[in-house]
Motif scaffolding. Structure first.
Motif, PDB file in Angstrom:
ATOM      1  N   CYS A 316      61.792  45.064  41.069  1.00 35.40           N
ATOM      2  CA  CYS A 316      61.075  44.381  42.157  1.00 35.40           C
ATOM      3  C   CYS A 316      60.688  42.976  41.709  1.00 35.40           C
ATOM      4  N   LYS A 317      60.919  42.017  42.590  1.00 32.17           N
ATOM      5  CA  LYS A 317      60.460  40.651  42.377  1.00 32.17           C
ATOM      6  C   LYS A 317      59.031  40.555  42.874  1.00 32.17           C
ATOM      7  N   CYS A 318      58.118  40.119  41.975  1.00 36.69           N
ATOM      8  CA  CYS A 318      56.695  40.132  42.311  1.00 36.69           C
ATOM      9  C   CYS A 318      56.098  38.732  42.191  1.00 36.69           C
ATOM     10  N   ALA A 319      55.147  38.459  43.069  1.00 36.64           N
ATOM     11  CA  ALA A 319      54.377  37.207  43.013  1.00 36.64           C
ATOM     12  C   ALA A 319      52.914  37.539  43.291  1.00 36.64           C
ATOM     13  N   ILE A 320      52.023  36.777  42.672  1.00 31.68           N
ATOM     14  CA  ILE A 320      50.586  37.013  42.817  1.00 31.68           C
ATOM     15  C   ILE A 320      49.915  35.695  43.192  1.00 31.68           C
ATOM     16  N   VAL A 321      49.099  35.766  44.236  1.00 30.22           N
ATOM     17  CA  VAL A 321      48.256  34.625  44.609  1.00 30.22           C
ATOM     18  C   VAL A 321      46.824  34.978  44.234  1.00 30.22           C
ATOM     19  N   VAL A 322      46.243  34.236  43.296  1.00 35.26           N
ATOM     20  CA  VAL A 322      44.851  34.470  42.918  1.00 35.26           C
ATOM     21  C   VAL A 322      43.989  33.442  43.639  1.00 35.26           C
ATOM     22  N   VAL A 324      40.210  31.746  44.044  1.00 33.89           N
ATOM     23  CA  VAL A 324      39.011  31.533  43.232  1.00 33.89           C
ATOM     24  C   VAL A 324      37.995  30.713  44.019  1.00 33.89           C
ATOM     25  N   ARG A 325      36.746  31.027  43.757  1.00 31.41           N
ATOM     26  CA  ARG A 325      35.621  30.242  44.291  1.00 31.41           C
ATOM     27  C   ARG A 325      35.069  29.398  43.149  1.00 31.41           C
ATOM     28  N   CYS A 326      34.903  28.100  43.418  1.00 30.63           N
ATOM     29  CA  CYS A 326      34.578  27.166  42.340  1.00 30.63           C
ATOM     30  C   CYS A 326      33.125  26.706  42.358  1.00 30.63           C
ATOM     31  N   GLU A 327      32.232  27.402  43.096  1.00 25.31           N
ATOM     32  CA  GLU A 327      30.824  27.080  42.961  1.00 25.31           C
ATOM     33  C   GLU A 327      30.382  27.340  41.519  1.00 25.31           C
ATOM     34  N   ARG A 328      29.351  26.609  41.092  1.00 26.57           N
ATOM     35  CA  ARG A 328      28.921  26.709  39.705  1.00 26.57           C
ATOM     36  C   ARG A 328      28.590  28.143  39.321  1.00 26.57           C
ATOM     37  N   GLU A 329      27.953  28.897  40.237  1.00 26.42           N
ATOM     38  CA  GLU A 329      27.557  30.268  39.899  1.00 26.42           C
ATOM     39  C   GLU A 329      28.731  31.244  39.879  1.00 26.42           C
ATOM     40  N   ASN A 330      29.900  30.798  40.363  1.00 24.03           N
ATOM     41  CA  ASN A 330      31.065  31.691  40.404  1.00 24.03           C
ATOM     42  C   ASN A 330      32.172  31.276  39.440  1.00 24.03           C
ATOM     43  N   LEU A 331      31.888  30.314  38.559  1.00 26.26           N
ATOM     44  CA  LEU A 331      32.938  29.830  37.667  1.00 26.26           C
ATOM     45  C   LEU A 331      33.370  30.894  36.643  1.00 26.26           C
ATOM     46  N   ASP A 332      32.460  31.741  36.201  1.00 27.44           N
ATOM     47  CA  ASP A 332      32.850  32.795  35.250  1.00 27.44           C
ATOM     48  C   ASP A 332      33.872  33.737  35.879  1.00 27.44           C
ATOM     49  N   GLU A 333      33.624  34.154  37.132  1.00 30.92           N
ATOM     50  CA  GLU A 333      34.589  35.007  37.827  1.00 30.92           C
ATOM     51  C   GLU A 333      35.902  34.280  38.051  1.00 30.92           C
ATOM     52  N   ALA A 334      35.835  32.967  38.312  1.00 30.50           N
ATOM     53  CA  ALA A 334      37.058  32.181  38.521  1.00 30.50           C
ATOM     54  C   ALA A 334      37.899  32.146  37.245  1.00 30.50           C
ATOM     55  N   ILE A 335      37.235  31.961  36.097  1.00 34.46           N
ATOM     56  CA  ILE A 335      37.974  31.931  34.821  1.00 34.46           C
ATOM     57  C   ILE A 335      38.625  33.279  34.550  1.00 34.46           C
ATOM     58  N   ASN A 336      37.902  34.391  34.787  1.00 33.23           N
ATOM     59  CA  ASN A 336      38.483  35.719  34.586  1.00 33.23           C
ATOM     60  C   ASN A 336      39.682  35.949  35.499  1.00 33.23           C
ATOM     61  N   THR A 337      39.592  35.473  36.733  1.00 28.97           N
ATOM     62  CA  THR A 337      40.709  35.624  37.670  1.00 28.97           C
ATOM     63  C   THR A 337      41.920  34.840  37.205  1.00 28.97           C
ATOM     64  N   LEU A 338      41.728  33.614  36.738  1.00 34.26           N
ATOM     65  CA  LEU A 338      42.840  32.800  36.277  1.00 34.26           C
ATOM     66  C   LEU A 338      43.462  33.375  35.000  1.00 34.26           C
ATOM     67  N   ARG A 339      42.649  33.971  34.128  1.00 35.03           N
ATOM     68  CA  ARG A 339      43.196  34.631  32.944  1.00 35.03           C
ATOM     69  C   ARG A 339      44.056  35.830  33.332  1.00 35.03           C
ATOM     70  N   ALA A 341      45.799  36.016  36.011  1.00 33.88           N
ATOM     71  CA  ALA A 341      47.051  35.442  36.501  1.00 33.88           C
ATOM     72  C   ALA A 341      47.959  35.036  35.353  1.00 33.88           C
ATOM     73  N   GLN A 342      47.384  34.461  34.292  1.00 32.96           N
ATOM     74  CA  GLN A 342      48.219  34.060  33.164  1.00 32.96           C
ATOM     75  C   GLN A 342      48.813  35.271  32.434  1.00 32.96           C
ATOM     76  N   ARG A 343      48.047  36.355  32.325  1.00 35.12           N
ATOM     77  CA  ARG A 343      48.616  37.561  31.725  1.00 35.12           C
ATOM     78  C   ARG A 343      49.751  38.114  32.586  1.00 35.12           C
ATOM     79  N   ALA A 344      49.558  38.079  33.891  1.00 36.95           N
ATOM     80  CA  ALA A 344      50.604  38.592  34.783  1.00 36.95           C
ATOM     81  C   ALA A 344      51.867  37.748  34.686  1.00 36.95           C
ATOM     82  N   ALA A 345      51.724  36.445  34.444  1.00 38.83           N
ATOM     83  CA  ALA A 345      52.896  35.572  34.353  1.00 38.83           C
ATOM     84  C   ALA A 345      53.767  35.906  33.154  1.00 38.83           C
TER      85      ALA A 345
END
Length: 620
Positions: A316-322, A324-339, A341-345
């Motif tokens: 199967c050909k797979c693609a993922i759209v992550v 993220v919310r970039c408010e200051r209080e949500n940056l930790d969750e944004a970093i975890n989400t982007l990490r 995505a990088q593992r999935a790549a």
């Protein structure tokens, strides 16, 4: 995967035979960008000085059409070429996953209308699929929700009346090779156009669990998975497009329930826990697949990962759209989400068309059948060889047993002969004139016409007409009674029958001749018994040596004794020769030719065993 803005240039002809390893394509969609987030087109993103590289990055101003063209259009082309494709939306609650997949609230309310600016990936993919399918092909749609780790069928006609909920998962072997988990009893609704597909999705969307949360007034409380199945003219699966709108990761401190009732609060907490557990399982699966060295992938940790098993690690050909919310209080969750995505790549898979996969799977099945048949043949040959070895072993044991039985018989004969010699009275004492002291050894007036003769060796009969005797016995011979050649009728120890002439001598012989004859016969008998015992022991020793020590414990103490036998001592034995150590009678003893002939026969018998006896029976 292609970078955002690049032309994919893929075509059906170029995709069908492809076997090159492909990585999962990852894209990021940023909402509420801040000073701590920097986007560098086409695919770089920096959050708190941490850089991330994607296949494409979209800001707040990115149109739905641009996101679709860059991330999902290629997946639909692959499905039209006969492959399987999957698109996942992953991110924090309220980051825009449902908006990316379906569109805004107005667009969701008009999913069966013409496409507008707000429509997301799913309605646009439906339009592209129906525009590109071939004549004779059809499309079926399924819609499930993974809610609290249970599978619910959103398109079930009687959903909510104890039907369509908590469907069991069944692992099946795909005709294209590999395995997949399929909900048992899942509804596959046919659709003749994109409008009907969107009608089914709108109907299923009504059955999904949605609740108001502090971070999202319409938060999906489960994972929604839409699958579009293209069925070929041969009624075989041609291609499949899977579109997943995953529920968002939640923190109970940031995203509490708006409805603060005790029951509602408990339900929302349970939902948040189940969502986070399933997303953690998905993250673990992605990490293991990206490591390329793990022997076990934890698909079974959650129902979500089991459903997506063939999408992430299969053909199967797979693609993922992550998102993220970039408010200051949500940056930790944004970093975890982007990490994530990088593992999935880092995950690579080999994608081919379902038709090619079926073609490759059939030879594989035939090859496995051949290997199975070869294994069965090898097993049969091994069993045959094992049976032959067991037969040889049994034959060896039987031969050893026969030899040992023969040895016991020889030993018993030795004992019996020794006892007979000890109990024998011996020959009559003769004076210098050859006559006994006052008595003649021959009864001249025997009314039956018998002549007494002395046995010089043991005789064991092989025929009921024959009678036994031992060396030293007096045998009364009917010399005038007709008998077979080489035999006499005689009486010994009360029995009457045939006796061999070569075993007897007349009792009129001088004492010195009889004494020498008896001594010589005893020596020859000892030699004969010893030679027989040596032959038996040599054969037992050869068997033990041939066995090379293996299995001697099973062969019993006889073979063990033979294996330790000193064969050199036996080999040094030299038979008694007439010229060595044998004292002949004095020269003044003269035997007539008839007696000398009988003596020679007796000596010959001592050297040849029962061969003379057998030849005598043959002549008779």
């Amino acid at each position: 995967g292609p970078v955002a803005g690049e032309s994919t240039g893929s075509s059906a002809a170029g995709v069908v035979g492809s076997m090159a390893a492909e990585s999962i394509a990852v894209y990021s969609r940023v909402r509420n960008s801040s000073e701590e987030v920097t986007i560098t087109p086409p695919g770089s993103l920096t959050v708190r000085n941490l850089g991330f590289t994607m296949n494409g990055v979209f800001g707040d101003d990115a149109a739905q059409k641009d996101v679709y063209d860059a991330s999902a259009s290629e997946l639909v082309d692959r499905v039209l070429a006969g492959c399987n494709s999957t698109m996942l939306a992953y991110g924090q609650t309220g980051s825009g996953k449902t908006y990316t997949m379906l569109g805004g609230e107005k667009a969701k309310a008009n999913l069966d209308k013409e496409l507008g600016e707000e429509h997301g990936i799913i309605p646009r993919a439906c339009k592209q699929l129906f525009a590109g399918i071939k004549p004779g092909q059809s499309i079926k749609v399924s819609y499930i929700e993974v809610y609290n780790d249970s599978i619910n069928d959103m398109l079930c006609a009687d959903y909510g009346k104890e039907r369509g909920q908590n469907l069991p998962l069944r692992e099946v072997n795909l005709v294209t090779g590999g395995k997949a988990c399929v909900p048992d009893g899942l509804t596959l609704a046919p659709a003749k156009d994109a409008k009907e597909v969107m009608t089914h999705i709108a109907k299923g969307d009504v059955n999904r669990v949605v609740a108001a949360m502090q971070m999202n007034p319409r938060s999906s409380r489960g994972h929604g998975i839409v699958a579009l199945h293209i069925i070929g003219e041969d009624n075989q699966p041609y291609g499949r497009l899977t579109l997943c709108d995953l529920a968002g990761m939640e923190s109970s401190k940031k995203s509490a329930a708006v409805d603060t009732g005790p029951s509602a609060l408990a339900v929302r907490k349970e939902e948040a826990k189940r969502i986070n557990v399933s997303l953690l399982a998905l993250s673990s699966v992605v990490s293991v697949l990206a490591s390329k060295g793990a022997s076990r992938v934890p698909y079974r940790d959650a129902k979500l990962t089991r459903i997506l098993q063939d999408s992430l690690g299969g053909n199967c050909k797979c693609a993922i759209v992550v998102t993220v919310r970039c408010e200051r209080e949500n940056l930790d969750e944004a970093i975890n989400t982007l990490r994530f995505a990088q593992r999935a790549a880092a995950i690579t898979v080999q994608v081919m068309s379902n038709a090619d996969a079926r073609t490759n799977a059939r030879p594989k099945a035939a090859r496995l059948a051949e290997e199975l048949e070869a294994a069965r043949t090898a097993m049969s040959d091994f069993e045959t060889a094992l049976a032959a070895v067991e037969g040889d072993k049994a034959q060896l044991h039987a031969e050893v047993q026969a030899l040992m039985d023969e040895m016991r018989l020889l030993q018993r004969d030795n004992e019996r002969k020794d006892q007979a010699l000890k109990s024998s009275p011996g020959p009559p004492m003769l004076d210098s004139r050859g006559s006994g002291s006052g008595k003649s050894s021959k009864k001249l007036d025997d009314p039956l016409g018998r002549t007494p003769m002395e046995a010089v060796a043991d005789f064991e009969p092989e025929d009921p007409k024959e009678i036994p005797f031992v060396g030293g016995d007096t045998v009364y011979v009917f010399v005038k009674k007709p008998s077979p050649e080489g035999w006499w009728y005689a009486e010994c120890r009360g029995k009457v029958g045939l006796v061999p002439k070569s075993f007897l001598v007349e009792t009129e012989a001088p004492a010195s001749e009889l004494e020498w004859l008896r001594q010589r016969v005893l020596e020859l008998e000892d030699e004969n018994r010893y030679l027989k015992q040596r032959d038996v022991m040599q054969r037992v020793y050869d068997l033990a040596k041939q066995n090379d020590g293996a299995g001697l414990e099973d062969a019993g103490p006889k073979l063990l004794l033979a294996s330790g036998f000193n064969m050199q001592a036996l080999a040094s034995f030299e038979p008694i020769m007439e010229s060595e150590g044998v004292s002949r009678p004095t020269s003044e003893v003269v035997l007539d030719s008839k007696k000398k002939s009988k003596l020679g026969n007796a000596i010959n018998w001592g050297r040849q065993g029962s061969k003379k006896n057998n030849s005598g029976r043959g002549e008779a």
